[in-house]
Design a protein around this motif. Structure first.
Motif, PDB file in Angstrom:
ATOM      1  N   PHE A 146       0.972  -1.166   0.173  1.00 40.46           N
ATOM      2  CA  PHE A 146      -0.026  -0.086  -0.183  1.00 40.46           C
ATOM      3  C   PHE A 146       0.671   1.259  -0.085  1.00 40.46           C
ATOM      4  O   PHE A 146       0.522   2.139   0.587  1.00 40.46           O
ATOM      5  N   TYR A 147       2.126   1.226  -0.628  1.00 38.59           N
ATOM      6  CA  TYR A 147       2.770   2.545  -1.098  1.00 38.59           C
ATOM      7  C   TYR A 147       2.060   3.606  -1.426  1.00 38.59           C
ATOM      8  O   TYR A 147       2.667   4.703  -0.869  1.00 38.59           O
ATOM      9  N   LEU A 148       1.101   3.548  -2.206  1.00 41.14           N
ATOM     10  CA  LEU A 148       0.427   4.651  -2.781  1.00 41.14           C
ATOM     11  C   LEU A 148      -0.282   5.493  -1.593  1.00 41.14           C
ATOM     12  O   LEU A 148      -0.786   6.654  -1.937  1.00 41.14           O
ATOM     13  N   VAL A 149      -0.560   4.995  -0.561  1.00 33.86           N
ATOM     14  CA  VAL A 149      -1.016   5.861   0.436  1.00 33.86           C
ATOM     15  C   VAL A 149      -0.112   6.845   1.052  1.00 33.86           C
ATOM     16  O   VAL A 149      -0.437   7.903   0.819  1.00 33.86           O
ATOM     17  N   PRO A 150       1.137   6.492   1.562  1.00 31.42           N
ATOM     18  CA  PRO A 150       1.992   7.574   1.997  1.00 31.42           C
ATOM     19  C   PRO A 150       2.499   8.425   0.644  1.00 31.42           C
ATOM     20  O   PRO A 150       2.841   9.629   0.931  1.00 31.42           O
ATOM     21  N   ARG A 151       2.554   7.644  -0.408  1.00 31.24           N
ATOM     22  CA  ARG A 151       3.174   8.142  -1.605  1.00 31.24           C
ATOM     23  C   ARG A 151       2.049   8.900  -2.557  1.00 31.24           C
ATOM     24  O   ARG A 151       2.308   8.889  -3.810  1.00 31.24           O
ATOM     25  N   GLN A 152       1.178   9.197  -2.028  1.00 34.31           N
ATOM     26  CA  GLN A 152      -0.336   9.707  -2.903  1.00 34.31           C
ATOM     27  C   GLN A 152       0.368  10.524  -3.856  1.00 34.31           C
ATOM     28  O   GLN A 152       0.197  10.417  -4.943  1.00 34.31           O
ATOM     29  N   SER A 153       0.887  11.769  -3.361  1.00 33.28           N
ATOM     30  CA  SER A 153       1.361  12.757  -4.042  1.00 33.28           C
ATOM     31  C   SER A 153       2.212  12.567  -5.300  1.00 33.28           C
ATOM     32  O   SER A 153       2.199  12.758  -6.505  1.00 33.28           O
ATOM     33  N   GLU A 154       3.267  11.530  -4.833  1.00 38.12           N
ATOM     34  CA  GLU A 154       4.078  11.065  -5.820  1.00 38.12           C
ATOM     35  C   GLU A 154       3.541  10.346  -7.196  1.00 38.12           C
ATOM     36  O   GLU A 154       3.790  10.138  -8.301  1.00 38.12           O
ATOM     37  N   VAL A 155       2.447   9.378  -6.528  1.00 37.33           N
ATOM     38  CA  VAL A 155       1.973   8.679  -7.719  1.00 37.33           C
ATOM     39  C   VAL A 155       0.917   9.241  -8.553  1.00 37.33           C
ATOM     40  O   VAL A 155       0.824   9.260  -9.795  1.00 37.33           O
ATOM     41  N   ILE A 156       0.234  10.406  -8.064  1.00 39.00           N
ATOM     42  CA  ILE A 156      -0.691  11.263  -8.561  1.00 39.00           C
ATOM     43  C   ILE A 156       0.229  12.194  -9.400  1.00 39.00           C
ATOM     44  O   ILE A 156      -0.083  12.463 -10.955  1.00 39.00           O
ATOM     45  N   ALA A 157       1.182  12.479  -9.113  1.00 39.40           N
ATOM     46  CA  ALA A 157       2.360  13.463 -10.207  1.00 39.40           C
ATOM     47  C   ALA A 157       2.687  12.481 -11.357  1.00 39.40           C
ATOM     48  O   ALA A 157       2.948  12.955 -12.479  1.00 39.40           O
ATOM     49  N   GLU A 158       3.165  11.012 -10.816  1.00 39.80           N
ATOM     50  CA  GLU A 158       3.563  10.287 -12.076  1.00 39.80           C
ATOM     51  C   GLU A 158       2.281  10.222 -13.154  1.00 39.80           C
ATOM     52  O   GLU A 158       2.391  10.244 -14.326  1.00 39.80           O
ATOM     53  N   VAL A 159       1.003  10.223 -12.776  1.00 38.98           N
ATOM     54  CA  VAL A 159      -0.177   9.848 -13.572  1.00 38.98           C
ATOM     55  C   VAL A 159      -0.249  11.188 -14.249  1.00 38.98           C
ATOM     56  O   VAL A 159      -0.563  11.010 -15.567  1.00 38.98           O
ATOM     57  N   LEU A 160      -0.090  12.209 -13.521  1.00 35.95           N
ATOM     58  CA  LEU A 160      -0.172  13.629 -14.345  1.00 35.95           C
ATOM     59  C   LEU A 160       0.657  13.876 -15.502  1.00 35.95           C
ATOM     60  O   LEU A 160       0.366  14.179 -16.446  1.00 35.95           O
ATOM     61  N   ARG A 161       1.902  13.600 -15.162  1.00 40.22           N
ATOM     62  CA  ARG A 161       3.251  13.520 -16.263  1.00 40.22           C
ATOM     63  C   ARG A 161       2.746  12.688 -17.191  1.00 40.22           C
ATOM     64  O   ARG A 161       2.997  13.063 -18.369  1.00 40.22           O
TER      65      ARG A 161
END
Length: 246
Positions: free
Chosen positions: A223-238
């Motif tokens: 569940f890395y995407l919980v604490p790393r939510q901002s990084e995951v969303i930034a990757e999606v947006l890029r």
């Protein structure tokens, strides 16, 4: 009851992001994503039956049937470009939904698969066949918060049936190689995931004939995407070439 939840409707948005939760998960898992995607993206999350505000709706035990139902609900949203993001069980369902939308002539612009083995390499673990304590233990090993919640006996009685159903659904899933997906794929995972590693997720390359294909590894467990939510969303947006920020 409708299949999709949208906490911040954005009729002006140029793109939609449709998110599918993990086994035992609900739409609330992605409730804060809209805040970070910015006004150019409208976030919708699938609410599986048998949980949360759909507790009275019958569970679906077959992954292909569930994907067909989700695809039918998502189809009206494809009047604008749409991307799919699925985590764990949701990744496999997102893949199947993408194929169904492709068959309808409205494929997603991108598929993001997170914390999941590819559909043709599912492994042989049978968490669904464990006793209640065993299912709770498996959730704890994955790093989710559900295991702590399930220490409460009354909550167990409500939650375990759909958690067990979801594990059985994905464990019984059989991949059908055709039709091949023709949509770009990004596969993400946590570097400390106990059940999925970079070699596994690299196998997603085989399911699509489209470019680009990318593997993104971030710090964290399943569940890395919980604490790393901002990084995951930034990757999606890029990846989707959407400006980061409001």
């Amino acid at each position: 009851m409708t299949w999709l939840r949208c906490v911040e409707p954005r009729p002006w948005a140029s793109l939609r992001l449709i998110c599918l939760p993990h086994a035992g998960g609900s739409a609330v898992f992605y409730r804060t994503w809209a805040r970070e995607t910015g006004p150019a993206v409208e976030v919708h999350t699938v609410q599986y039956p048998g949980r949360a505000d759909r507790m009275s709706d019958p569970l679906v035990a077959d992954a292909h049937q569930l994907a067909r139902l989700i695809a039918a609900a998502v189809a009206p949203l494809t009047d604008r470009p749409a991307a799919l993001f699925g985590h764990s069980m949701g990744a496999v369902l997102a893949y199947e939904v993408a194929r169904l939308l492709q068959e309808r002539g409205t494929p997603p612009v991108h598929l993001f698969v997170s914390g999941a083995r590819p559909p043709h390499d599912r492994g042989d673990e049978r968490i669904s066949e464990r006793d209640d304590d065993g299912v709770v233990a498996a959730l704890g090993e994955l790093g989710g918060t559900d295991a702590k919640v399930l220490q409460d006996e009354e909550l167990r009685e409500l939650v375990l049936p759909y958690v067990r159903n979801d594990f059985a659904l994905i464990e019984n899933y059989v991949h059908r190689p055709e039709p091949r997906l023709d949509v770009p794929v990004t596969a993400l995972l946590g570097d400390a995931d106990s059940r999925v590693d970079p070699d596994h997720v690299a196998g997603w390359r085989a399911v699509t004939g489209a470019e680009p294909f990318k593997v993104e590894v971030l710090p964290g467990d399943h569940f890395y995407l919980v604490p790393r939510q901002s990084e995951v969303i930034a990757e999606v947006l890029r990846t989707l070439e959407v400006p980061v920020g409001p």
